[in-house]
Every structure is written in C-alpha cells, then in structure tokens.
Design a protein around this motif. Sequence first.
Motif, PDB file in Angstrom:
ATOM      1  N   GLY A 268       0.824  -1.205   0.000  1.00 32.95           N
ATOM      2  CA  GLY A 268       0.000   0.000   0.000  1.00 32.95           C
ATOM      3  C   GLY A 268       0.861   1.259   0.000  1.00 32.95           C
ATOM      4  O   GLY A 268       0.623   2.202  -0.758  1.00 32.95           O
ATOM      5  N   LEU A 269       1.905   1.245   0.807  1.00 32.43           N
ATOM      6  CA  LEU A 269       2.820   2.390   0.891  1.00 32.43           C
ATOM      7  C   LEU A 269       3.565   2.578  -0.438  1.00 32.43           C
ATOM      8  O   LEU A 269       3.681   3.693  -0.950  1.00 32.43           O
ATOM      9  N   LEU A 270       4.035   1.472  -0.990  1.00 41.96           N
ATOM     10  CA  LEU A 270       4.763   1.512  -2.270  1.00 41.96           C
ATOM     11  C   LEU A 270       3.874   2.105  -3.367  1.00 41.96           C
ATOM     12  O   LEU A 270       4.273   3.022  -4.095  1.00 41.96           O
ATOM     13  N   VAL A 271       2.656   1.575  -3.469  1.00 43.37           N
ATOM     14  CA  VAL A 271       1.714   2.004  -4.497  1.00 43.37           C
ATOM     15  C   VAL A 271       1.383   3.488  -4.334  1.00 43.37           C
ATOM     16  O   VAL A 271       1.420   4.258  -5.287  1.00 43.37           O
ATOM     17  N   ARG A 272       1.095   3.895  -3.098  1.00 43.98           N
ATOM     18  CA  ARG A 272       0.743   5.280  -2.820  1.00 43.98           C
ATOM     19  C   ARG A 272       1.870   6.230  -3.222  1.00 43.98           C
ATOM     20  O   ARG A 272       1.660   7.205  -3.930  1.00 43.98           O
ATOM     21  N   ARG A 273       3.065   5.892  -2.767  1.00 45.53           N
ATOM     22  CA  ARG A 273       4.190   6.807  -3.037  1.00 45.53           C
ATOM     23  C   ARG A 273       4.536   6.857  -4.527  1.00 45.53           C
ATOM     24  O   ARG A 273       4.815   7.926  -5.062  1.00 45.53           O
ATOM     25  N   ILE A 274       4.541   5.704  -5.201  1.00 48.92           N
ATOM     26  CA  ILE A 274       4.850   5.706  -6.643  1.00 48.92           C
ATOM     27  C   ILE A 274       3.834   6.565  -7.380  1.00 48.92           C
ATOM     28  O   ILE A 274       4.188   7.413  -8.199  1.00 48.92           O
ATOM     29  N   GLU A 275       2.554   6.367  -7.079  1.00 44.52           N
ATOM     30  CA  GLU A 275       1.516   7.057  -7.850  1.00 44.52           C
ATOM     31  C   GLU A 275       1.442   8.549  -7.516  1.00 44.52           C
ATOM     32  O   GLU A 275       1.032   9.353  -8.344  1.00 44.52           O
ATOM     33  N   GLU A 305      14.956  -2.318 -18.542  1.00 46.38           N
ATOM     34  CA  GLU A 305      16.259  -2.823 -18.115  1.00 46.38           C
ATOM     35  C   GLU A 305      17.117  -1.694 -17.559  1.00 46.38           C
ATOM     36  O   GLU A 305      17.862  -1.879 -16.589  1.00 46.38           O
ATOM     37  N   SER A 306      17.010  -0.525 -18.169  1.00 39.39           N
ATOM     38  CA  SER A 306      17.756   0.627 -17.666  1.00 39.39           C
ATOM     39  C   SER A 306      17.340   0.956 -16.238  1.00 39.39           C
ATOM     40  O   SER A 306      18.176   1.267 -15.392  1.00 39.39           O
ATOM     41  N   VAL A 307      16.030   0.868 -15.992  1.00 34.32           N
ATOM     42  CA  VAL A 307      15.533   1.167 -14.643  1.00 34.32           C
ATOM     43  C   VAL A 307      16.042   0.127 -13.648  1.00 34.32           C
ATOM     44  O   VAL A 307      16.575   0.465 -12.586  1.00 34.32           O
ATOM     45  N   SER A 308      15.921  -1.155 -14.000  1.00 27.43           N
ATOM     46  CA  SER A 308      16.313  -2.196 -13.050  1.00 27.43           C
ATOM     47  C   SER A 308      17.821  -2.168 -12.787  1.00 27.43           C
ATOM     48  O   SER A 308      18.269  -2.374 -11.664  1.00 27.43           O
ATOM     49  N   LEU A 309      18.587  -1.860 -13.835  1.00 21.96           N
ATOM     50  CA  LEU A 309      20.040  -1.803 -13.661  1.00 21.96           C
ATOM     51  C   LEU A 309      20.436  -0.628 -12.764  1.00 21.96           C
ATOM     52  O   LEU A 309      21.285  -0.747 -11.883  1.00 21.96           O
ATOM     53  N   ARG A 310      19.794   0.513 -13.012  1.00 24.56           N
ATOM     54  CA  ARG A 310      20.104   1.687 -12.179  1.00 24.56           C
ATOM     55  C   ARG A 310      19.672   1.450 -10.734  1.00 24.56           C
ATOM     56  O   ARG A 310      20.346   1.895  -9.793  1.00 24.56           O
ATOM     57  N   LEU A 311      18.534   0.762 -10.528  1.00 26.51           N
ATOM     58  CA  LEU A 311      18.112   0.429  -9.163  1.00 26.51           C
ATOM     59  C   LEU A 311      19.127  -0.517  -8.524  1.00 26.51           C
ATOM     60  O   LEU A 311      19.457  -0.396  -7.345  1.00 26.51           O
ATOM     61  N   ASP A 312      19.644  -1.443  -9.327  1.00 28.49           N
ATOM     62  CA  ASP A 312      20.633  -2.393  -8.813  1.00 28.49           C
ATOM     63  C   ASP A 312      21.889  -1.666  -8.337  1.00 28.49           C
ATOM     64  O   ASP A 312      22.501  -2.052  -7.343  1.00 28.49           O
ATOM     65  N   PHE A 313      22.269  -0.595  -9.041  1.00 28.61           N
ATOM     66  CA  PHE A 313      23.432   0.194  -8.593  1.00 28.61           C
ATOM     67  C   PHE A 313      23.196   0.772  -7.195  1.00 28.61           C
ATOM     68  O   PHE A 313      24.133   1.055  -6.459  1.00 28.61           O
ATOM     69  N   GLU A 314      21.925   0.972  -6.852  1.00 18.61           N
ATOM     70  CA  GLU A 314      21.586   1.506  -5.524  1.00 18.61           C
ATOM     71  C   GLU A 314      21.304   0.373  -4.545  1.00 18.61           C
ATOM     72  O   GLU A 314      20.834   0.612  -3.429  1.00 18.61           O
ATOM     73  N   GLY A 315      21.517  -0.866  -4.997  1.00 21.62           N
ATOM     74  CA  GLY A 315      21.332  -2.016  -4.104  1.00 21.62           C
ATOM     75  C   GLY A 315      19.928  -2.586  -4.089  1.00 21.62           C
ATOM     76  O   GLY A 315      19.590  -3.390  -3.231  1.00 21.62           O
ATOM     77  N   ILE A 316      19.088  -2.160  -5.050  1.00 18.58           N
ATOM     78  CA  ILE A 316      17.679  -2.573  -5.049  1.00 18.58           C
ATOM     79  C   ILE A 316      17.416  -3.591  -6.161  1.00 18.58           C
ATOM     80  O   ILE A 316      17.703  -3.320  -7.326  1.00 18.58           O
ATOM     81  N   ASN A 357      10.844  -7.502   4.273  1.00 20.02           N
ATOM     82  CA  ASN A 357      10.980  -6.103   3.837  1.00 20.02           C
ATOM     83  C   ASN A 357      10.443  -5.151   4.904  1.00 20.02           C
ATOM     84  O   ASN A 357       9.656  -5.545   5.757  1.00 20.02           O
ATOM     85  N   THR A 358      10.916  -3.899   4.817  1.00 16.80           N
ATOM     86  CA  THR A 358      10.514  -2.911   5.820  1.00 16.80           C
ATOM     87  C   THR A 358      10.012  -1.627   5.151  1.00 16.80           C
ATOM     88  O   THR A 358      10.253  -1.412   3.956  1.00 16.80           O
ATOM     89  N   GLU A 359       9.353  -0.801   5.948  1.00 13.08           N
ATOM     90  CA  GLU A 359       8.893   0.501   5.466  1.00 13.08           C
ATOM     91  C   GLU A 359      10.070   1.345   4.986  1.00 13.08           C
ATOM     92  O   GLU A 359       9.986   2.041   3.980  1.00 13.08           O
ATOM     93  N   GLU A 360      11.150   1.259   5.752  1.00 14.36           N
ATOM     94  CA  GLU A 360      12.346   2.022   5.413  1.00 14.36           C
ATOM     95  C   GLU A 360      12.839   1.645   4.000  1.00 14.36           C
ATOM     96  O   GLU A 360      13.236   2.512   3.212  1.00 14.36           O
ATOM     97  N   GLU A 361      12.802   0.355   3.698  1.00 15.11           N
ATOM     98  CA  GLU A 361      13.239  -0.110   2.377  1.00 15.11           C
ATOM     99  C   GLU A 361      12.340   0.430   1.267  1.00 15.11           C
ATOM    100  O   GLU A 361      12.807   0.792   0.194  1.00 15.11           O
ATOM    101  N   ILE A 362      11.034   0.451   1.547  1.00 17.24           N
ATOM    102  CA  ILE A 362      10.091   0.979   0.553  1.00 17.24           C
ATOM    103  C   ILE A 362      10.400   2.459   0.301  1.00 17.24           C
ATOM    104  O   ILE A 362      10.490   2.910  -0.841  1.00 17.24           O
ATOM    105  N   ASN A 363      10.579   3.208   1.379  1.00 20.39           N
ATOM    106  CA  ASN A 363      10.836   4.646   1.239  1.00 20.39           C
ATOM    107  C   ASN A 363      12.145   4.916   0.497  1.00 20.39           C
ATOM    108  O   ASN A 363      12.201   5.762  -0.393  1.00 20.39           O
TER     109      ASN A 363
END
Lengths: 385, 211
Positions: A268-275, A305-316, A357-363
């Motif tokens: 719910g938090l993920l969806v809310r913040r993304i949107e 793929e660009s998005v997932s790779l860039r997220l991976d650089f941030e550890g996600i 997973n945690t709220e902190e991770e979502i944020n």
Amino acid sequence: MRVYFDNAASTRTDERVIEAMLPYFTEKYAIPTSQFSHSFGVEVSDAISLSRQTIASHVGASDAEEIIFTSSGTEANNLAIKGVAYANSNSGKHLITSQVEHLSVLESMRKLEQEGFEVTYLPVDSSGFIDIDKLKLSLRDDTILVSVQLANHETGTLQNFEEIANIVKGKGVLLHTDAAISYPYINISADRFPVDLMTISPHKFYGPKGIGILYVKKGTKITKLIDGGFNEFNIRAGSENVPGIVGAAKAVEIFDYKDVEKIHKLKGLLVRRIEQEISDVELNGSRNNALPQIANYTFSYIEGESVSLRLDFEGIAVTTGSACYSRNLQASYILIAMGKSHEQAHGSIRFSLSKYNTEEEINYTVDKLAEIVEDLRKLSPLGKE
Amino acid sequence: MPTPYTKLVIEHFKNPHNVGEIENPDVKVTEGSPACGDMLTLYLKVDPVTHKITDIKFKSFGCASNIATGSIITDLVAGKTVEEALKITWKDAAEALGGLPPVKIHCSVLAADALHSAVEIYMEKEGLVKEKNPTKMETVFQKLTHVIDPNTGVDIVKSKIIKGVKIENGIIFIEVDLKENDQFAANVKEEILERLGYLWDIKEVKVSFSK
C-alpha cells in the motif's frame, strides 16, 4: 542499503525452516525406502509421513496420500498437465489453459500439442482476468483438463477462481490450478474450492528451493512421468528430498497471516508513493483483486532494463518485463496478452515483497526510483512535448 | 558487482556523454522504435567548409548497451570529418566499450546505424556524394526499411503498410495503409520525410494515409 524486491522469484528461507532441515543432512540421512531394512529408514519414513500430514491438513486435503512431492513447482505443473493428459487420453484429447500461465504450464501444453492433443489458450482482459464466457464456450465433451493459475506471477492479478471452478466442475472436467505464487498468501484449500490438482512451491513462502508439491485429489487418474522406483505412491520415482520435504512442511506450518497483513500494508505504501510522486505511471494488473506481495508498474517513455540496472546500482533488486532483459529478446508475453503495447511492456517493473521487507526499504526505493525515472526520461527521445 | 557488462559500459550508462538535442541541426535522424525495444535519435552539426562534425548529441529509449553505445560512438566521431565518421562501425564502438554481451549486439547496432544514416543524409544534402544517381523505386524502398511501424514493431516495408509509391517530376508520393487519425500516423510521416526529403533530385515528399 541492499533491498530485495524479487520475492516472486524466490524468498529468503526462514531460520526455523533451516533448523528443521539440518538433522536430515547429518543425522537422519537414510531414505524412507529402507524402512523395511533398518531403523535409520524408519525414522526418515516417519518424518516424511508427518510432513505429508502437516501439509495435507493445511491445504485441505482429505488424505495425506493426496500430497505428492516433486523437485519444483515447474515439475509439479508438468506432472499435473502431462500426467493427467496421458492418463485420460482415451476420454478425450482437449485441454484448456490461459495465455498468461507460467512457462512450465504453457510449454507442457505445447509439448502435448506436438503429440496430438488440442489446447485452447483463453484470452485475458486488460487487467489479466480470464474471459469466463470464452471458457464456457471452450468446454467440450472431449475436454479432459482445465489448467488455470490462481494468480499471476508477474502482475499479481487474482482470478475469479470460484466462478471458474464452478463452471469447470459443473461440466465434470478435471481442474488444475497453479498456485505456486499464490499459496499460502491466498487461503485456497482443496476442501473450499473444488480443485483436482494444485501446484505449490515452498520457496515462494520462506521454504527451501528444490522441492515442489502437487496436490492430487484421490481417484484422479495420472500417469507417472519420472520412472524408477515406487516412491510417492508410484506417481513420482526418485529418492525423496528428505530435508526439502521436512523444510516444506515447516514453511507451511509456520506461515503467519499477520505477515500477509504486513506485506499488504507495505505494498500500500509503495503504491501510494509511486503514484503520488512519479508522473506517467500505470499499474499493470488488477488494483483490487491482486496478490498482496506483487505490484507491477510501467514507467512511460523509458525502458525497463535501464531502470532495473540503475536500481541495482543503488542495491535494489527488481525485475522487468522488457525484451532487453529477457534472453529471447521478447517483451513480457503476459503484458502483451493483456493488450499492453510493446512500449508499455518494455517499461514495466515488478516489485515483489516479503515479510522481511521494511517501510524504510520501501521509502528508500521510491526515493531512488523517482530520481532514476527522472534521469532516464531526460535521456529519452519520447515523452510529453 | 558481477553484471554481464564491462566497467566502461556501466560508466557510460550511468553518465552518458553527448546527451541532448541540438537546435537547428544539420541532420536529425531516428533509428528503431519503442515497439521493438530500442530507439535512438541522433543530432548532427557539421562545419560546412571542413565537413568536420562540430557537435553531436543523442537521446535514447533503450537499455544499458544502447545508451552506452550512443555515448561512446558520439565520443568517437566528435571532431572527425563525415567521411571518417562513416568508417566507424558498431564493432569499433563495442571494442571501445571493452565488449558487449552477444545478446545485446542488436541494441548497439542501432547507434551505429543512426550515425551512418545521419552522415549519409548530410553528404547527400551537401552534394558530397560523388556519383549522383537519380532516385529509383528501389532506393525509396531501401530507405523506407529504416522506418519502423510502431503497430507491429517491424519496418513499414516488411509490415506491408506501404500501399503505393510513385516518383514524378521530383516528387515522391507515398500511400500508407494507416488511418489518418492513427496514433502513430504523424510519427510515421515524420520519419518518412526524414528519410527521403534530403535526396538531391527530390523536391518534395507527399505522404497520404488511406484506410
């Protein structure tokens, strides 16, 4: 920070599961087939029986013998579809499935087509729901099996399964459901839903990899695919994966519905913040009838793929339905079947959560995601003029 | 971190060089389409006397290898003459990046294709092509294979939406099997004009839609 949002692929094994498994590597390492020769075998045979009973009672089986252990969810799907088709081919050679099933279902069906069976692939609507009218029209006198997933592994869309089951069983046709991604997040029990076969995959809910479960209702005719000894009531040969079986039972036993509530809140938090914070996003799949652990989004004008790779650089860790990510360079067949354009499929990202997973991770993830999406959009020749 | 990409690819992907647009470019050309997964737009500014590339910029809808190749190939040709630029291939770009995974080659070819198309267009525009052949039907069709039909993901020749082509008194007439109000019609038209408008003996390109 390292954040794992690929739990639809596999989850972290619960410590209690590992603890339950350990004795079956170093102390109780016999196999149950030896129960008539020595007490080592008896110990193990008892452990397997107990595990089978635990799982049977949790999935609503009427008898422990309805639980068949395989090596994976993929093998369970193969056994359900090919096993039932071969055993019932004298009653007919027609099967029904949907266009958005897991590859282990679709490829099993294609193999059967090569062998002279006929398969109907039901279309889905833009949210991924199976066309029920088409299902009704497709059922024939020679239909021997309908195999429909409970929920989709890429978008999380949860089928109107009760309606589907009533239609199929009303016609007296065998029904298999691939619940690999859904069980036990969705409380489906064989005694509540009239299914004949159901695939369960313990590593999707904190159990070990290398073990799959197929529920086979008593009296269902099924042909053995892996030949050898008389293991698993002569339905699946091979030495039992004892630690895996014990671990699977433990994972089923300790699954806590409070964790589902927690995951649901995180989503719910993920969806809310993304949107709220990222423009031009689209949720792929059903908003209200979906698994609690999966959210799939298309970020317009950029490639996944660009998005997932860039997220991976941030550890996600996430996955994408982009062609650039897949080995065959095809965009997600699931999103295409839902009528999404290739462009939408290329820009899709799947987030799948777990109890760890945690709220902190979502944020943290949404913060990074917003930056990355903005960055890549600057680079893109597409977009709002 | 183990990824299928080299350090250089990752560097160029993270901080691509020469990104953006050029105002009043000598050439602007687009290769690929989002439908087939990758798309790259290239802008070129060339010195009219020396024919050296004075400015080059690109924009990309694509994966890491597409972005990285766009970045390195624009680095490689900056300051070179157009003839020299024509000799640079995707292999040079891939080598300069320390290699690319084989499955990603098609994404890197796109950047090289865009460069070659842009240079060819410039040379033709400026009359630098030595042999001036009159534009024939096959030239037109060959050029049109670079325009992607977004509805199918393949080029507009292969997807058979070209209904008719006519060359008359320096005007090319093209009939496209799309509705005038198709969401991609304007886009397809723009790309056709980009591909054919510069030919030395062509005064005008007229695109019509019929469906």
